[in-house]
Design a protein around this motif. Structure first.
Motif, PDB file in Angstrom:
ATOM      1  N   GLU A   1     -15.210  15.713 -47.657  1.00 42.29           N
ATOM      2  CA  GLU A   1     -16.192  15.941 -48.723  1.00 42.29           C
ATOM      3  C   GLU A   1     -16.364  14.690 -49.585  1.00 42.29           C
ATOM      4  N   ASN A   2     -15.276  13.992 -49.838  1.00 44.81           N
ATOM      5  CA  ASN A   2     -15.347  12.757 -50.619  1.00 44.81           C
ATOM      6  C   ASN A   2     -16.163  11.697 -49.879  1.00 44.81           C
ATOM      7  N   THR A   3     -15.984  11.625 -48.573  1.00 47.55           N
ATOM      8  CA  THR A   3     -16.763  10.668 -47.770  1.00 47.55           C
ATOM      9  C   THR A   3     -18.243  11.032 -47.809  1.00 47.55           C
ATOM     10  N   ARG A   4     -18.558  12.311 -47.680  1.00 46.36           N
ATOM     11  CA  ARG A   4     -19.960  12.746 -47.773  1.00 46.36           C
ATOM     12  C   ARG A   4     -20.538  12.428 -49.151  1.00 46.36           C
ATOM     13  N   ASN A   5     -19.722  12.619 -50.176  1.00 51.72           N
ATOM     14  CA  ASN A   5     -20.156  12.311 -51.539  1.00 51.72           C
ATOM     15  C   ASN A   5     -20.405  10.810 -51.703  1.00 51.72           C
ATOM     16  N   ASN A   6     -19.576   9.986 -51.079  1.00 49.48           N
ATOM     17  CA  ASN A   6     -19.781   8.536 -51.135  1.00 49.48           C
ATOM     18  C   ASN A   6     -21.069   8.129 -50.436  1.00 49.48           C
ATOM     19  N   VAL A   7     -21.411   8.808 -49.352  1.00 47.90           N
ATOM     20  CA  VAL A   7     -22.678   8.538 -48.668  1.00 47.90           C
ATOM     21  C   VAL A   7     -23.844   8.903 -49.583  1.00 47.90           C
ATOM     22  N   LEU A   8     -23.751  10.041 -50.263  1.00 42.32           N
ATOM     23  CA  LEU A   8     -24.799  10.435 -51.211  1.00 42.32           C
ATOM     24  C   LEU A   8     -24.916   9.428 -52.351  1.00 42.32           C
TER      25      LEU A   8
ATOM     26  N   HIS B   1     -11.590  12.427 -56.520  1.00 43.60           N
ATOM     27  CA  HIS B   1     -10.436  11.527 -56.610  1.00 43.60           C
ATOM     28  C   HIS B   1      -9.238  12.244 -57.224  1.00 43.60           C
ATOM     29  N   LYS B   2      -9.470  13.030 -58.241  1.00 35.03           N
ATOM     30  CA  LYS B   2      -8.381  13.772 -58.880  1.00 35.03           C
ATOM     31  C   LYS B   2      -7.816  14.823 -57.923  1.00 35.03           C
ATOM     32  N   VAL B   3      -8.706  15.546 -57.223  1.00 39.80           N
ATOM     33  CA  VAL B   3      -8.261  16.572 -56.282  1.00 39.80           C
ATOM     34  C   VAL B   3      -7.478  15.932 -55.135  1.00 39.80           C
ATOM     35  N   LEU B   4      -7.963  14.819 -54.615  1.00 41.35           N
ATOM     36  CA  LEU B   4      -7.253  14.135 -53.527  1.00 41.35           C
ATOM     37  C   LEU B   4      -5.870  13.674 -53.971  1.00 41.35           C
ATOM     38  N   GLU B   5      -5.795  13.174 -55.178  1.00 42.81           N
ATOM     39  CA  GLU B   5      -4.503  12.747 -55.725  1.00 42.81           C
ATOM     40  C   GLU B   5      -3.528  13.924 -55.792  1.00 42.81           C
TER      41      GLU B   5
END
Length: 149
Positions: free
Chosen positions: A132-139, A78-82
């Protein structure tokens, strides 16, 4: 013999029959064997129960650590995306400035193309981090006992 001698005898004549005596003697000899076997099986069951509990503790600890790691990664993403979105916005303004400088003759075409290239690279990085964030949300979903169909 023992205190159980003749307890199953209903008459005095069966009390001293060889079959009755053999049953009493064999019964008296087998009790310690069965008692030892029961104690052995009880100890084995206690140890198996302890092993199962330790395996349970290990799996709970592992699941907790995995969940904690995924949550930490979520915060980082979230910080990196921001920051990446902010970078893209600044680079977009940079393209506008480069375009204005090119029109007025203070910048050459190469500088304009370079600014556009930087913005495209930042947008690509942003998409990569979103993926990567979406993959992390799936995990995270899987770690919280979700099922994917």
């Amino acid at each position: 013999m023992g205190a159980g001698f003749g307890i199953n005898s209903f008459s005095a004549e069966t009390l001293f029959k060889p079959a009755s005596l053999a049953g009493q003697i064999l019964g008296g000899l087998m009790v310690p064997v069965f008692k030892g076997r029961l104690q052995y099986e009880f100890k084995v069951a206690e140890i198996e129960q302890e092993i199962a509990f330790l395996n349970y503790q290990k799996s709970v600890t592992t699941a907790f650590n995995e969940l904690q790691s995924i949550l930490k990664q979520t915060q980082i993403f979230h910080k990196v995306l921001e920051l990446k979105e902010e970078e893209v916005n600044y680079l977009d303004k940079g393209i506008e400035v480069s375009n204005d400088l090119y029109i007025t003759g203070y910048a050459n075409y190469f500088e304009l193309i370079n600014a556009q290239k930087s913005k495209l690279q930042a947008e690509f990085d942003l998409l990569k981090f979103q993926h990567e964030n979406t993959r992390n949300n799936v995990l995270l979903f899987k770690a919280l006992a979700g099922k994917l169909q």
